[in-house]
Write an enzyme that holds these catalytic residues in place. Structure first.
Site, mmCIF file in Angstrom:
data_model
loop_
_atom_site.group_PDB
_atom_site.id
_atom_site.type_symbol
_atom_site.label_atom_id
_atom_site.label_comp_id
_atom_site.label_asym_id
_atom_site.label_seq_id
_atom_site.Cartn_x
_atom_site.Cartn_y
_atom_site.Cartn_z
ATOM 1 N N HIS A 15 0.861 -1.195 0.000
ATOM 2 C CA HIS A 15 0.000 0.000 0.000
ATOM 3 C C HIS A 15 0.891 1.236 0.000
ATOM 4 O O HIS A 15 1.293 1.741 1.052
ATOM 5 C CB HIS A 15 -0.921 -0.037 1.226
ATOM 6 C CG HIS A 15 -1.970 1.030 1.223
ATOM 7 N ND1 HIS A 15 -3.284 0.791 1.566
ATOM 8 C CD2 HIS A 15 -1.924 2.354 0.913
ATOM 9 C CE1 HIS A 15 -3.986 1.902 1.467
ATOM 10 N NE2 HIS A 15 -3.175 2.872 1.078
ATOM 11 N N HIS A 17 1.314 4.883 -2.230
ATOM 12 C CA HIS A 17 0.835 5.789 -3.292
ATOM 13 C C HIS A 17 2.025 6.466 -3.968
ATOM 14 O O HIS A 17 2.869 7.059 -3.286
ATOM 15 C CB HIS A 17 -0.089 6.855 -2.705
ATOM 16 C CG HIS A 17 -1.367 6.302 -2.163
ATOM 17 N ND1 HIS A 17 -2.541 6.311 -2.865
ATOM 18 C CD2 HIS A 17 -1.651 5.707 -0.975
ATOM 19 C CE1 HIS A 17 -3.513 5.762 -2.135
ATOM 20 N NE2 HIS A 17 -2.994 5.374 -0.984
ATOM 21 N N ASP A 19 2.090 9.231 -5.871
ATOM 22 C CA ASP A 19 2.137 10.703 -5.717
ATOM 23 C C ASP A 19 2.487 11.113 -4.290
ATOM 24 O O ASP A 19 3.052 12.185 -4.082
ATOM 25 C CB ASP A 19 0.831 11.370 -6.179
ATOM 26 C CG ASP A 19 -0.412 10.617 -5.751
ATOM 27 O OD1 ASP A 19 -0.288 9.636 -4.990
ATOM 28 O OD2 ASP A 19 -1.522 11.008 -6.175
ATOM 29 N N GLY A 169 -9.419 8.313 -1.733
ATOM 30 C CA GLY A 169 -10.053 9.626 -1.578
ATOM 31 C C GLY A 169 -10.787 9.761 -0.261
ATOM 32 O O GLY A 169 -10.661 8.917 0.627
ATOM 33 N N HIS A 196 -9.882 1.316 0.066
ATOM 34 C CA HIS A 196 -9.617 2.092 1.279
ATOM 35 C C HIS A 196 -10.911 2.140 2.097
ATOM 36 O O HIS A 196 -11.933 2.626 1.593
ATOM 37 C CB HIS A 196 -9.253 3.536 0.938
ATOM 38 C CG HIS A 196 -7.842 3.764 0.513
ATOM 39 N ND1 HIS A 196 -7.355 3.403 -0.713
ATOM 40 C CD2 HIS A 196 -6.797 4.338 1.176
ATOM 41 C CE1 HIS A 196 -6.079 3.743 -0.798
ATOM 42 N NE2 HIS A 196 -5.710 4.317 0.330
ATOM 43 N N GLU A 199 -11.028 3.939 7.835
ATOM 44 C CA GLU A 199 -9.959 4.866 8.220
ATOM 45 C C GLU A 199 -10.651 6.129 8.753
ATOM 46 O O GLU A 199 -10.782 6.311 9.952
ATOM 47 C CB GLU A 199 -9.097 5.171 6.988
ATOM 48 C CG GLU A 199 -7.969 6.147 7.215
ATOM 49 C CD GLU A 199 -7.289 6.561 5.899
ATOM 50 O OE1 GLU A 199 -7.874 6.383 4.826
ATOM 51 O OE2 GLU A 199 -6.178 7.109 5.979
ATOM 52 N N ASP A 276 1.782 3.643 3.093
ATOM 53 C CA ASP A 276 0.768 4.554 2.544
ATOM 54 C C ASP A 276 1.444 5.596 1.652
ATOM 55 O O ASP A 276 1.267 5.573 0.444
ATOM 56 C CB ASP A 276 -0.077 5.216 3.646
ATOM 57 C CG ASP A 276 -1.466 5.595 3.151
ATOM 58 O OD1 ASP A 276 -1.829 5.188 2.032
ATOM 59 O OD2 ASP A 276 -2.183 6.299 3.881
HETATM 60 ZN ZN LIG Z 1 -3.756 4.867 0.980
#
Ligand SMILES: [Zn+2]
Length: 346
Positions: A15, A17, A19, A169, A196, A199, A276
């Site tokens: 997991h 990302h 960006d 998102g 996701h 959370e 993450d």
């Molecule tokens: Zn994430």
């Protein structure tokens, strides 16, 4: 460096990302490729890439992505970012990673989603570090067509570097249940997927993801609030990709010792640790193992169980899964042999 980071804990990151994982040096390189070199000094650049300690919630955390997303708007930038991130992961000692991004966020300068994905796969092929990409759909207003397009592109590239899809998102603003139709398309297309959930929103979000057929869940930590859900997750064999520093950044937990990694593990739920966002959260999966391990008093067996859970949940073939698990075991065994022999004195 924390002593535990030198141990082979945290060999797989499922997991991560793209960006949210641009280091200052990668960001500078991408800016040059966009013909707009960054004038910021190192400290100023880091503050644009990393979340502020004053961050209050997931919505503020997600605002940190505006700047790196601007640096990922041409094929050269996307390809180079994927390549450089893989080299970074190799240098940090990882064995395998799944890099995720939402192609629709990189189309502001005219790239199509298909061109974004092709550029990412080109970058992937330039490194021999073992990685694949997960394509994210985005929670949001009026973007269901783009989300469906993302999934159709994922299906076309499923055997050449794309390994699955995801939904990312602001979970509290756009609930998981809004996306049942999208994930029915994912099932029809035969796409492995993670979502996701659990959370910013509570157990109901995880339950929705589970009912949609997710085999992995991004975060999922708030499942602990519902014992029946914990039992269901354990019975279904779903893996939670837990990212403790990110949860602390977004104020899900106040400290690492409150992160329910081992509570969920001890209840029979498959859990693994992940970063993450290496830049936004200033971490990597090795550091997540070190921090949580220290806070929860985890021993080597616990770390190994989490790394093996990651190997077993990777979106790879059953053969590759076995190979990955064997490599994890070998790395732990080699480190045990390297450890100094316990003293016989006293
Ligand atoms: Zn994430």
């Amino acid at each position: 460096m924390d002593e535990t980071v030198s141990k082979p804990y945290g060999l797989i990151d499922l997991h991560l990302h793209l960006d949210g994982s641009l280091s200052p040096s990668i960001a500078r390189r991408l800016a040059e490729l966009g013909s707009r070199p960054l004038e910021l000094d190192e400290k100023a650049l880091l503050s644009r890439l990393q979340v502020s300690p004053a961050c209050r919630d997931l919505n503020e955390y997600l605002a940190c992505f505006d700047f790196p997303i601007q640096l990922l708007q041409t094929p050269l930038q996307v390809s180079e970012a994927v390549f450089l991130l893989q080299e970074e992961l190799r240098s940090r000692g990882l064995l395998y990673a799944e890099l995720r991004f939402a192609p629709q966020l990189f189309t502001r300068s005219g790239m199509s989603q298909e061109e974004v994905v092709e550029a990412a796969l080109e970058g992937l092929s330039r490194s021999d570090f073992h990685a694949q990409v997960v394509l994210c759909a985005m929670r949001g207003e009026s973007n269901m067509d783009q989300n469906e397009e993302t999934f159709r592109i994922a299906a076309r590239h499923l055997s050449d570097g794309v390994c699955g899809v995801d939904l990312a998102g602001a979970e509290a603003l756009w609930p998981t249940s809004n996306y049942a139709g999208l994930f029915s398309l994912a099932r029809k297309l035969g796409l492995p997927f993670t979502i996701h959930a659990g959370e910013a929103s509570g157990p109901v979000s995880v339950l929705d993801a589970l009912n949609m057929g997710a085999v992995r869940i991004g975060h999922g930590v708030r499942s602990v609030e519902d014992p029946a859900l914990v039992e269901r997750l354990a019975a279904a064999g779903v893996t939670l990709e837990i990212c403790p520093t990110s949860n602390i950044n977004t104020r899900v937990y106040g400290s690492y010792d409150l992160c329910p990694v081992m509570r969920l593990h001890d209840a029979g739920v498959k859990v693994c640790l992940a970063s993450d966002n290496m830049a936004v959260s200033g971490t990597d999966v090795r550091r997540e193992h070190a921090l949580v391990g220290r806070a929860l008093g985890m021993d080597e067996r616990d770390h190994l169980a989490l790394d093996l859970a990651a190997a077993e949940a990777a979106f790879v073939s059953p053969d590759d899964r076995r190979t990955l698990a064997a490599r994890v075991r070998e790395a732990y065994a080699a480190a045990a042999l390297d450890a100094p022999a316990p003293s016989l004195e006293g």
